[in-house]
Design an enzyme around this catalytic site. Structure first.
Site, mmCIF file in Angstrom:
data_model
loop_
_atom_site.group_PDB
_atom_site.id
_atom_site.type_symbol
_atom_site.label_atom_id
_atom_site.label_comp_id
_atom_site.label_asym_id
_atom_site.label_seq_id
_atom_site.Cartn_x
_atom_site.Cartn_y
_atom_site.Cartn_z
ATOM 1 N N GLU A 97 14.517 32.433 12.560
ATOM 2 C CA GLU A 97 14.485 30.972 12.531
ATOM 3 C C GLU A 97 13.470 30.467 13.565
ATOM 4 O OE1 GLU A 97 15.848 28.766 10.387
ATOM 5 O OE2 GLU A 97 14.439 27.586 11.561
ATOM 6 N N ARG A 129 12.742 24.083 16.247
ATOM 7 C CA ARG A 129 12.737 23.672 17.651
ATOM 8 C C ARG A 129 13.833 22.642 17.836
ATOM 9 N NH1 ARG A 129 7.043 21.122 17.174
ATOM 10 N NH2 ARG A 129 8.077 20.626 15.214
ATOM 11 N N LYS A 174 9.359 37.366 15.036
ATOM 12 C CA LYS A 174 10.048 36.317 15.799
ATOM 13 C C LYS A 174 9.759 36.435 17.298
ATOM 14 C CE LYS A 174 12.680 33.040 17.127
ATOM 15 N NZ LYS A 174 12.326 31.642 17.007
ATOM 16 N N CYS A 229 15.712 29.819 24.403
ATOM 17 C CA CYS A 229 14.959 30.841 23.652
ATOM 18 C C CYS A 229 13.868 31.531 24.461
ATOM 19 C CB CYS A 229 14.364 30.218 22.394
ATOM 20 S SG CYS A 229 15.623 29.782 21.195
HETATM 21 P P1 NAD Z 1 24.680 28.687 20.281
HETATM 22 O O1 NAD Z 1 25.240 29.326 21.495
HETATM 23 O O2 NAD Z 1 24.405 27.227 20.269
HETATM 24 O O3 NAD Z 1 25.602 29.002 19.022
HETATM 25 C C1 NAD Z 1 26.211 30.232 18.767
HETATM 26 C C2 NAD Z 1 27.545 29.956 18.109
HETATM 27 O O4 NAD Z 1 28.103 31.182 17.645
HETATM 28 C C3 NAD Z 1 28.580 29.343 19.060
HETATM 29 O O5 NAD Z 1 29.073 28.140 18.510
HETATM 30 C C4 NAD Z 1 29.672 30.409 19.156
HETATM 31 O O6 NAD Z 1 30.951 29.849 19.322
HETATM 32 C C5 NAD Z 1 29.504 31.100 17.829
HETATM 33 N N1 NAD Z 1 30.082 32.465 17.782
HETATM 34 C C6 NAD Z 1 29.942 33.467 18.678
HETATM 35 N N2 NAD Z 1 30.629 34.552 18.271
HETATM 36 C C7 NAD Z 1 31.193 34.244 17.078
HETATM 37 C C8 NAD Z 1 32.018 34.942 16.168
HETATM 38 N N3 NAD Z 1 32.402 36.202 16.395
HETATM 39 N N4 NAD Z 1 32.421 34.303 15.056
HETATM 40 C C9 NAD Z 1 32.041 33.015 14.813
HETATM 41 N N5 NAD Z 1 31.267 32.306 15.644
HETATM 42 C C10 NAD Z 1 30.837 32.912 16.766
HETATM 43 O O7 NAD Z 1 23.328 29.502 19.982
HETATM 44 P P2 NAD Z 1 22.040 28.955 19.207
HETATM 45 O O8 NAD Z 1 21.168 28.185 20.133
HETATM 46 O O9 NAD Z 1 22.465 28.364 17.909
HETATM 47 O O10 NAD Z 1 21.283 30.344 18.923
HETATM 48 C C11 NAD Z 1 21.792 31.292 18.003
HETATM 49 C C12 NAD Z 1 20.732 32.360 17.773
HETATM 50 O O11 NAD Z 1 19.562 31.741 17.173
HETATM 51 C C13 NAD Z 1 20.230 33.022 19.048
HETATM 52 O O12 NAD Z 1 19.925 34.355 18.763
HETATM 53 C C14 NAD Z 1 18.950 32.266 19.366
HETATM 54 O O13 NAD Z 1 18.032 33.041 20.109
HETATM 55 C C15 NAD Z 1 18.406 32.002 17.973
HETATM 56 N N6 NAD Z 1 17.518 30.844 17.881
HETATM 57 C C16 NAD Z 1 17.810 29.705 18.584
HETATM 58 C C17 NAD Z 1 16.969 28.606 18.449
HETATM 59 C C18 NAD Z 1 17.267 27.335 19.233
HETATM 60 O O14 NAD Z 1 16.374 26.483 19.307
HETATM 61 N N7 NAD Z 1 18.456 27.166 19.787
HETATM 62 C C19 NAD Z 1 15.841 28.651 17.617
HETATM 63 C C20 NAD Z 1 15.596 29.815 16.902
HETATM 64 C C21 NAD Z 1 16.447 30.911 17.031
#
Ligand code: NAD
Length: 467
Positions: free
Chosen positions: A150, A153, A223, A279
């Site tokens: 993904e 931003r 990525k 990130c």
């Molecule tokens: P986040 O911490 O906001 O969300 C993760 C969610 O997963 C949380 O709500 C948590 O409660 C849930 N979770 C954890 N374990 C779980 C389980 N066993 N069952 C169900 N739910 C569970 O994280 P995010 O910012 O959304 O990032 C997620 C991934 O995407 C990461 O690897 C990050 O590097 C990647 N990413 C993030 C972005 C960004 O801008 N935030 C952009 C691209 C990629």
């Protein structure tokens, strides 16, 4: 298509809402009871443009929330993993959440499904997910594992998702790749962009994005390499800004001069107090760890991180240069989020700078349009007041700092801010304002990589009883 998205954070929630917007039946799963309850109540737990609108449009129709992973998996053809991958103490990606989700999915695989890693993960993660699932009883011929990184931003996540520059599909079988392409078909054939009710494209022209179909390993490398390259651009222009400050050049002109070269481009060439967020810092560390494991010493990444850390120190030096001693000084702060448009304060440079200023004895009055509460949870309230406007942040402060590039700040009434400040000193870590405008309004103005509007050129306001 029936889709389950595991993890309803910044990525999972946006992806789930957008898949529903594309016409799919989506179940969003989260194991955080507070988050799940908020979503089930109809709340939008994060600040993200267009997201409340999409949730309202699809909730209870094509979008459901659940805390029961096995049921969501059984009901779905595609299962996206969007849980966090935070850094471990030595900088590697912590894949504990991914592994535990893979184990849980394994027990619920009945007919053919694709399991898609949307989380940012190191190379070989798809292979590990497959192995863990087989070890936990999933029949190897009933599922494929894909990587679909993904690139959204925060702040523009919904439009980034619906109007992406590209869609990367890492799949090792044609069946798996075809399902992923079917999911994104309304974007790939442009039909979504013809819809009357489509979320508008901020860039005005709606072109179907290219799809890059590759192996899972290549998708995983894409990525990390993308994020490392973007962070490198930021550190590069920050290093250039440092040279500009030393020689009296203007980084805005230099950026124009180099960025108009189409091979370079102007985007991501904004100097400031460095990148932050959930990130770049962790992904660079994890990429360096991956390289190390492969026997390659990726020293370029070390330098990118070093320049980034240094930017905060350089900014603190500017504050000292403007205020001389810091103990007992009242400092107004505009911006707490790691960037404009989001309430996310994870690894926010603004928070790191505030912590340093508090440690040196400053009193802070801070305002962020969306992130006050999240910042309070991390920084607490010792010597920090969270206020509800830019003007309240400026009131009787010895200086005003700009730490996040919110659009809202661009339209502040400079005359009013100047009148409210004890001294008309503005230190802009995001180059949000034009130095000439600040000179005209009588500010001492320090920014990044541009000539200072110095103290002797400005008039201070008359002392009042409040002083
Ligand atoms: P986040 O911490 O906001 O969300 C993760 C969610 O997963 C949380 O709500 C948590 O409660 C849930 N979770 C954890 N374990 C779980 C389980 N066993 N069952 C169900 N739910 C569970 O994280 P995010 O910012 O959304 O990032 C997620 C991934 O995407 C990461 O690897 C990050 O590097 C990647 N990413 C993030 C972005 C960004 O801008 N935030 C952009 C691209 C990629």
């Amino acid at each position: 298509m029936n889709i389950a998205v595991i993890g309803s954070g910044y990525v999972g929630l946006v992806a789930g809402a957008c898949f529903a917007e594309l016409g799919h039946e989506v179940v969003l799963v989260d194991n955080d009871p507070l988050k799940y309850a908020a979503l089930a109540r109809g709340e939008c737990p994060i600040h993200e443009e267009h997201l409340p609108e999409l949730l309202a449009r699809h909730r209870g129709k094509r979008l459901a929330f659940s805390d029961c992973l096995p049921a969501a998996v059984r009901a779905s053809r595609a299962v996206f993993i969007a849980v966090g991958t935070p850094p471990t103490h030595n900088g590697e990606a912590d894949l504990t959440y991914v592994e535990s989700v893979a184990r849980a999915i394994a027990g619920a695989v009945d007919d053919y499904k694709i399991i898609v890693a949307k989380s940012t993960v190191p190379v070989y993660t798809s292979d590990w997910v497959r192995r863990v699932m087989i070890l936990n009883g999933a029949p190897g011929d009933r599922f494929d594992v894909a990587s679909n990184p993904e690139f959204l931003r925060e702040g523009t996540a919904v439009t980034d998702f619906l109007y992406p520059d590209r869609i990367v599909i890492g799949a090792n079988t044609p069946a798996c790749s075809n399902i992923l392409q079917e999911i994104y078909q309304p974007l790939l054939d442009g039909s979504y962009y013809q819809r009357q009710d489509a979320i508008p494209n901020p860039r005005c022209t709606a072109m179907p994005p290219p799809v890059i179909v590759t192996s899972t390993k290549s998708a995983e490398v894409i990525k990390y390499a993308s994020n490392a390259f973007l962070a490198m651009k930021i550190s590069f222009i920050n290093a250039v800004a440092t040279i500009c400050e030393s020689v009296g050049a203007n980084v805005d002109d230099v950026r124009d001069g180099i960025g108009t070269d189409t091979r370079i481009g102007k985007r991501f060439l904004y100097p400031g107090i460095g990148y932050g967020g959930s990130c770049f810092p962790k992904d660079l560390s994890a990429y360096r760890a991956v390289a190390h494991e492969c026997g390659y010493d990726f020293r370029l990444l070390e330098e990118v991180m070093h320049i980034n850390d240094n930017q905060r120190q350089r900014f603190l030096q500017k504050v000292r240069k403007a205020l001389w001693t810091l103990k007992g000084k009242r400092v107004g702060v505009l911006g707490l989020a790691f960037k404009g448009g989001t309430d996310d304060v994870r690894e926010s440079p603004a928070l790191a700078i505030i912590e340093s200023l508090v440690a040196e004895g400053c009193e802070i009055q801070a305002y962020d349009p969306a992130a006050n509460e999240r910042a309070r949870e991390i920084l607490g309230t010792r010597n920090i007041r969270y206020v509800d406007s830019a003007y309240a942040a400026a009131e009787n402060a010895d200086a005003l700092l700009v730490l996040t590039e919110w659009e809202e700040f661009k339209s502040v009434d400079f005359a009013r801010v100047r009148e409210l400040l004890r001294y008309p000193i503005m230190i802009d870590g995001r180059n949000l304002f034009d130095p000439e405008t600040m000179r005209e309004h009588g500010f001492m103005y320090l920014s990044v990589g541009r000539p200072d509007v110095s103290f002797k050129e400005v008039k201070t306001r008359k002392a009042t009883a409040a002083d």
